[in-house]
Write an enzyme that holds these catalytic residues in place. Structure first.
Site, PDB file in Angstrom:
ATOM      1  N   ARG A   1     -10.500   2.348  -0.228  1.00 36.30           N
ATOM      2  CA  ARG A   1     -11.708   2.185  -1.040  1.00 36.30           C
ATOM      3  C   ARG A   1     -12.045   0.710  -1.260  1.00 36.30           C
ATOM      4  O   ARG A   1     -13.217   0.337  -1.306  1.00 36.30           O
ATOM      5  CB  ARG A   1     -11.503   2.898  -2.382  1.00 36.30           C
ATOM      6  CG  ARG A   1     -12.725   2.948  -3.278  1.00 36.30           C
ATOM      7  CD  ARG A   1     -12.505   3.885  -4.445  1.00 36.30           C
ATOM      8  NE  ARG A   1     -11.408   3.493  -5.308  1.00 36.30           N
ATOM      9  CZ  ARG A   1     -10.263   4.151  -5.414  1.00 36.30           C
ATOM     10  NH1 ARG A   1     -10.047   5.234  -4.695  1.00 36.30           N
ATOM     11  NH2 ARG A   1      -9.312   3.731  -6.235  1.00 36.30           N
ATOM     12  N   GLU A  49       2.794  -2.535 -13.687  1.00 35.67           N
ATOM     13  CA  GLU A  49       1.756  -2.500 -14.710  1.00 35.67           C
ATOM     14  C   GLU A  49       2.330  -1.848 -15.962  1.00 35.67           C
ATOM     15  O   GLU A  49       2.908  -0.765 -15.897  1.00 35.67           O
ATOM     16  CB  GLU A  49       0.529  -1.715 -14.250  1.00 35.67           C
ATOM     17  CG  GLU A  49      -0.585  -1.711 -15.301  1.00 35.67           C
ATOM     18  CD  GLU A  49      -1.757  -0.822 -14.935  1.00 35.67           C
ATOM     19  OE1 GLU A  49      -2.878  -1.339 -14.814  1.00 35.67           O
ATOM     20  OE2 GLU A  49      -1.544   0.403 -14.774  1.00 35.67           O
ATOM     21  N   ARG A  69       5.803   6.020 -13.999  1.00 33.12           N
ATOM     22  CA  ARG A  69       5.429   6.753 -12.794  1.00 33.12           C
ATOM     23  C   ARG A  69       5.214   5.775 -11.651  1.00 33.12           C
ATOM     24  O   ARG A  69       4.962   4.589 -11.857  1.00 33.12           O
ATOM     25  CB  ARG A  69       4.165   7.592 -13.007  1.00 33.12           C
ATOM     26  CG  ARG A  69       2.892   6.759 -13.291  1.00 33.12           C
ATOM     27  CD  ARG A  69       2.054   6.616 -12.036  1.00 33.12           C
ATOM     28  NE  ARG A  69       0.858   5.795 -12.268  1.00 33.12           N
ATOM     29  CZ  ARG A  69       0.776   4.521 -11.947  1.00 33.12           C
ATOM     30  NH1 ARG A  69       1.815   3.888 -11.419  1.00 33.12           N
ATOM     31  NH2 ARG A  69      -0.340   3.833 -12.152  1.00 33.12           N
ATOM     32  N   ARG A 120       4.253   3.173 -19.282  1.00 42.07           N
ATOM     33  CA  ARG A 120       3.394   3.352 -20.456  1.00 42.07           C
ATOM     34  C   ARG A 120       4.257   3.366 -21.714  1.00 42.07           C
ATOM     35  O   ARG A 120       5.204   4.142 -21.815  1.00 42.07           O
ATOM     36  CB  ARG A 120       2.613   4.661 -20.348  1.00 42.07           C
ATOM     37  CG  ARG A 120       1.659   4.903 -21.532  1.00 42.07           C
ATOM     38  CD  ARG A 120       0.771   6.091 -21.244  1.00 42.07           C
ATOM     39  NE  ARG A 120      -0.069   5.826 -20.082  1.00 42.07           N
ATOM     40  CZ  ARG A 120      -0.564   6.783 -19.294  1.00 42.07           C
ATOM     41  NH1 ARG A 120      -0.299   8.049 -19.542  1.00 42.07           N
ATOM     42  NH2 ARG A 120      -1.323   6.455 -18.254  1.00 42.07           N
TER      43      ARG A 120
END
Length: 229
Positions: free
Chosen positions: A82, A165, A69, A103
């Site tokens: 943030r 990642e 994704r 993943r």
């Protein structure tokens, strides 16, 4: 992406950055997202090749499935805001490690480390970060191996290194993480100690099952009673 959220994101992005006008910023952002998509394809291809090779040599697959994704524009903006980071394309590329995510779901715990080692040993992969949440689970019981790697993509303008990642976990760990995500317990009470304790107990039971299943597989393999893992 929701059109309203997309408009809000680009409006805030243009106001908060020095990236130029709306149309120019939107074009540059789309280009950046394209780079992340290309990087994901590179990593997925590497993993699929490794899985095929492993299956050919050992008659078993260390990878059950692969998902990927790209973080939504609003999520990117909110995370940058943030963390108090400058809202620029260069800042996103340099400071955020999880815009592109892959993943990898494995059958057994030892497959996780096998896949990770095979991936990061490739000479065009640069390991940026390595976090072992299996050996050191989070307080709520979350377990997974997290890698941040840099992979080259080849564009008409030349080579560019892009971060991806990679999360690697077992089927059982993914089952727990998926349900934990669906519960959204943090939205009901940020400091819900009782819920965290229950989640941790569930995670520990699942991990114990993972360990036991691996031990059973190793025992049967040693006895020559199974070929497939």
């Amino acid at each position: 992406m929701n059109k309203r959220l997309g408009l809000e994101f680009f409006t805030e992005f243009v106001k908060s950055s020095d990236a130029g006008n709306f149309a120019e910023t939107a074009q540059k952002f789309r280009e950046m997202i394209c780079w992340y998509g290309c990087a994901i394809r590179e990593v997925r291809t590497k993993l699929e090749v490794l899985n095929d090779e492993f299956q050919n040599n050992t008659e078993r697959n260390p990878i059950d499935n692969i998902k990927s994704r790209i973080k939504s524009p609003m999520s990117i903006y909110e995370k940058m805001d943030r963390r108090g980071l400058p809202i620029t394309l260069d800042s996103i590329m340099s400071e955020l490690h999880d815009v592109a995510g892959v993943r990898v779901i494995c059958p057994f715990i030892d497959d996780i480390y096998t896949v990770a080692e095979m991936l990061i040993e490739q000479d065009d992969i640069s390991l940026i970060q390595y976090k072992d949440y299996i050996a050191n689970p989070k307080p709520n019981g979350y377990r997974s191996l997290h890698l941040v790697v840099e992979v080259p993509i080849f564009l008409s303008t030349g080579k560019r290194m892009v971060k991806v990642e990679v999360q690697i976990r077992t089927i059982a760990m993914n089952f727990w993480a998926s349900l934990e995500h669906q519960i959204h317990y943090k939205k009901f009470k940020e400091d819900n100690v009782e819920v965290v304790e229950q989640l941790t107990k569930c995670a520990n039971v699942i991990y114990e099952t993972d360990v036991k299943m691996q031990q059973i597989r190793e025992q049967l393999t040693e006895e020559g009673k199974i070929i497939l893992g």
